[in-house]
Design a protein around this motif. Structure first.
Motif, PDB file in Angstrom:
ATOM      1  N   PHE A 137       0.847  -1.186   0.000  1.00  0.00           N
ATOM      2  CA  PHE A 137       0.000   0.000   0.000  1.00  0.00           C
ATOM      3  C   PHE A 137       0.882   1.236   0.000  1.00  0.00           C
ATOM      4  CE2 PHE A 137      -3.454  -2.736   0.974  1.00  0.00           C
ATOM      5  CZ  PHE A 137      -4.628  -2.023   0.798  1.00  0.00           C
ATOM      6  N   SER A 138       0.375   2.301  -0.592  1.00  0.00           N
ATOM      7  CA  SER A 138       1.072   3.577  -0.498  1.00  0.00           C
ATOM      8  C   SER A 138       0.836   4.163   0.885  1.00  0.00           C
ATOM      9  CB  SER A 138       0.561   4.545  -1.571  1.00  0.00           C
ATOM     10  OG  SER A 138      -0.779   4.936  -1.282  1.00  0.00           O
ATOM     11  N   THR A 139       1.668   5.116   1.259  1.00  0.00           N
ATOM     12  CA  THR A 139       1.516   5.729   2.578  1.00  0.00           C
ATOM     13  C   THR A 139       0.195   6.471   2.711  1.00  0.00           C
ATOM     14  OG1 THR A 139       2.743   7.657   1.777  1.00  0.00           O
ATOM     15  CG2 THR A 139       3.996   5.958   2.926  1.00  0.00           C
ATOM     16  N   GLY A 140      -0.389   6.866   1.584  1.00  0.00           N
ATOM     17  CA  GLY A 140      -1.673   7.560   1.624  1.00  0.00           C
ATOM     18  C   GLY A 140      -2.857   6.644   1.399  1.00  0.00           C
ATOM     19  N   GLY A 141      -2.626   5.318   1.433  1.00  0.00           N
ATOM     20  CA  GLY A 141      -3.708   4.367   1.214  1.00  0.00           C
ATOM     21  C   GLY A 141      -4.681   4.316   2.382  1.00  0.00           C
ATOM     22  N   ASP A 142      -5.769   3.602   2.182  1.00  0.00           N
ATOM     23  CA  ASP A 142      -6.804   3.484   3.207  1.00  0.00           C
ATOM     24  C   ASP A 142      -6.381   2.454   4.252  1.00  0.00           C
ATOM     25  OD1 ASP A 142      -9.381   2.238   4.407  1.00  0.00           O
ATOM     26  OD2 ASP A 142     -10.102   4.064   3.422  1.00  0.00           O
ATOM     27  N   MET A 143      -6.337   2.877   5.502  1.00  0.00           N
ATOM     28  CA  MET A 143      -5.888   1.994   6.580  1.00  0.00           C
ATOM     29  C   MET A 143      -6.807   0.789   6.744  1.00  0.00           C
ATOM     30  SD  MET A 143      -3.598   1.449   8.966  1.00  0.00           S
ATOM     31  CE  MET A 143      -2.791   3.006   9.391  1.00  0.00           C
ATOM     32  N   LEU A 144      -8.116   1.003   6.625  1.00  0.00           N
ATOM     33  CA  LEU A 144      -9.051  -0.106   6.814  1.00  0.00           C
ATOM     34  C   LEU A 144      -8.934  -1.124   5.682  1.00  0.00           C
ATOM     35  CD1 LEU A 144     -12.200   1.791   8.150  1.00  0.00           C
ATOM     36  CD2 LEU A 144     -10.477   0.521   9.450  1.00  0.00           C
ATOM     37  N   ASP A 145      -8.744  -0.650   4.447  1.00  0.00           N
ATOM     38  CA  ASP A 145      -8.525  -1.583   3.338  1.00  0.00           C
ATOM     39  C   ASP A 145      -7.246  -2.386   3.556  1.00  0.00           C
ATOM     40  OD1 ASP A 145     -10.820  -0.806   2.060  1.00  0.00           O
ATOM     41  OD2 ASP A 145      -9.821   0.618   0.708  1.00  0.00           O
ATOM     42  N   PHE A 146      -6.237  -1.726   4.082  1.00  0.00           N
ATOM     43  CA  PHE A 146      -4.981  -2.415   4.382  1.00  0.00           C
ATOM     44  C   PHE A 146      -5.196  -3.519   5.411  1.00  0.00           C
ATOM     45  CE2 PHE A 146      -1.432  -2.628   7.440  1.00  0.00           C
ATOM     46  CZ  PHE A 146      -0.452  -3.174   6.629  1.00  0.00           C
ATOM     47  N   LEU A 147      -5.954  -3.222   6.461  1.00  0.00           N
ATOM     48  CA  LEU A 147      -6.204  -4.220   7.504  1.00  0.00           C
ATOM     49  C   LEU A 147      -7.048  -5.379   6.984  1.00  0.00           C
ATOM     50  CD1 LEU A 147      -6.879  -1.912  10.602  1.00  0.00           C
ATOM     51  CD2 LEU A 147      -4.788  -3.172  10.049  1.00  0.00           C
ATOM     52  N   VAL A 148      -7.971  -5.082   6.058  1.00  0.00           N
ATOM     53  CA  VAL A 148      -8.776  -6.156   5.465  1.00  0.00           C
ATOM     54  C   VAL A 148      -7.891  -7.075   4.629  1.00  0.00           C
ATOM     55  CG1 VAL A 148     -10.593  -6.678   3.788  1.00  0.00           C
ATOM     56  CG2 VAL A 148     -10.952  -4.877   5.483  1.00  0.00           C
ATOM     57  N   GLN A 149      -7.062  -6.494   3.764  1.00  0.00           N
ATOM     58  CA  GLN A 149      -6.242  -7.306   2.870  1.00  0.00           C
ATOM     59  C   GLN A 149      -5.117  -8.030   3.610  1.00  0.00           C
ATOM     60  OE1 GLN A 149      -5.116  -5.823  -0.949  1.00  0.00           O
ATOM     61  NE2 GLN A 149      -6.832  -4.385  -1.074  1.00  0.00           N
ATOM     62  N   SER A 150      -4.704  -7.493   4.756  1.00  0.00           N
ATOM     63  CA  SER A 150      -3.686  -8.190   5.547  1.00  0.00           C
ATOM     64  C   SER A 150      -4.295  -9.268   6.433  1.00  0.00           C
ATOM     65  CB  SER A 150      -2.908  -7.189   6.405  1.00  0.00           C
ATOM     66  OG  SER A 150      -3.768  -6.561   7.346  1.00  0.00           O
ATOM     67  N   GLY A 151      -5.646  -9.358   6.446  1.00  0.00           N
ATOM     68  CA  GLY A 151      -6.317 -10.411   7.197  1.00  0.00           C
ATOM     69  C   GLY A 151      -6.586 -10.087   8.648  1.00  0.00           C
ATOM     70  N   ASP A 152      -6.369  -8.840   9.067  1.00  0.00           N
ATOM     71  CA  ASP A 152      -6.586  -8.482  10.467  1.00  0.00           C
ATOM     72  C   ASP A 152      -8.064  -8.272  10.788  1.00  0.00           C
ATOM     73  OD1 ASP A 152      -3.893  -8.500  11.456  1.00  0.00           O
ATOM     74  OD2 ASP A 152      -3.525  -6.693  10.287  1.00  0.00           O
ATOM     75  N   ILE A 153      -8.822  -7.738   9.836  1.00  0.00           N
ATOM     76  CA  ILE A 153     -10.258  -7.556  10.028  1.00  0.00           C
ATOM     77  C   ILE A 153     -10.982  -8.105   8.805  1.00  0.00           C
ATOM     78  CG2 ILE A 153     -10.033  -5.571  11.572  1.00  0.00           C
ATOM     79  CD1 ILE A 153     -10.575  -3.727   9.244  1.00  0.00           C
ATOM     80  N   SER A 154     -12.252  -8.438   8.982  1.00  0.00           N
ATOM     81  CA  SER A 154     -13.005  -9.077   7.900  1.00  0.00           C
ATOM     82  C   SER A 154     -13.709  -8.078   6.994  1.00  0.00           C
ATOM     83  CB  SER A 154     -14.035 -10.046   8.493  1.00  0.00           C
ATOM     84  OG  SER A 154     -14.915  -9.361   9.381  1.00  0.00           O
TER      85      SER A 154
END
Length: 226
Positions: free
Chosen positions: A79-96
């Motif tokens: 992800f870029s530094t300006g990416g969406d944090m929640l999308d990052f957590l979803v794709q990393s498997g931390d949240i559904s």
């Protein structure tokens, strides 16, 4: 006399005693020596080998798990530094799902002790505060450090903090506590993004208090927005 001698030569006429075969008695086998009161030598050797293998298997298993965890950061979505944090957590498997209520935080992960606690915790995002070393004193240095006012010294710099967090799967939120630390910190982030072998492969949230609220401490200076 002749009859007597003849009888002697002929014998008594009784059959001689039967000779029984001779059997040599074999020595009795020595009893096996017992160890611990109930184990013979082969059993003791078998148990000793098994006892040595169990710790070895545990060590190999733990090493494999740690190696898997250490490589887990390479599997993070880029992800870029300006990416969406929640999308990052979803794709990393931390949240559904991209729901902020599912994200967990660790606040004031400033000192190395608190940072390490946060990195080994279940928190998904680390929040930390940035100021300058010796801020507002004659010993002020242009080095961004991790500290919350009124603290102006720390055992952890922003440079060290970034390296530690980037080696994990955690998200980052940086809270600027002094205006003079902003430019120096953003320069450092830009440098790490370009020069680091890993780069900054995740969103970075930044926050700064620019207006004084009703409960702001007196030591915080006002900011001229112009």
């Amino acid at each position: 006399m002749g009859e007597i001698e003849e009888r002697s030569e002929r014998g008594t006429g009784e059959s001689p005693e039967r000779m029984m075969p001779y059997h040599r008695a074999l020595p009795a086998e020595p009893k096996s020596k017992l160890y611990l009161g109930c184990l013979n030598k082969p059993q003791l050797i078998l148990i000793s080998v098994a006892a040595g293998l169990v710790p070895l298997i545990i060590i190999i298993t733990v090493a494999a798990v740690l190696a898997t965890k250490s490589d887990s950061s390479t599997a993070l979505p880029s992800f870029s530094t300006g990416g969406d944090m929640l999308d990052f957590l979803v794709q990393s498997g931390d949240i559904s799902s991209p729901d902020g209520l599912m994200a967990t935080w660790y606040h004031r992960a400033n000192s190395k002790e608190e940072m390490n606690k946060a990195l080994t915790s279940d928190a998904m995002i680390l929040e930390a505060d940035i100021t300058l070393e010796g801020y507002g004193t004659a010993n002020e240095n242009p080095i961004p450090i991790m500290a919350h006012p009124p603290d102006i010294y720390s055992d952890n710099t922003l440079d060290q903090w970034m390296d530690a967090v980037l080696a994990s799967r955690k998200g980052m939120k940086l809270d600027f506590k002094t205006l003079r630390s902003v430019g120096l910190s953003l320069d450092l982030l830009s440098q790490k993004s370009k020069n680091s072998s890993r780069g900054i492969n995740r969103p970075v949230w930044v926050n700064a208090d620019i207006l004084l609220g009703p409960n702001a401490p007196a030591f915080l200076p006002t900011v001229n927005g112009t």
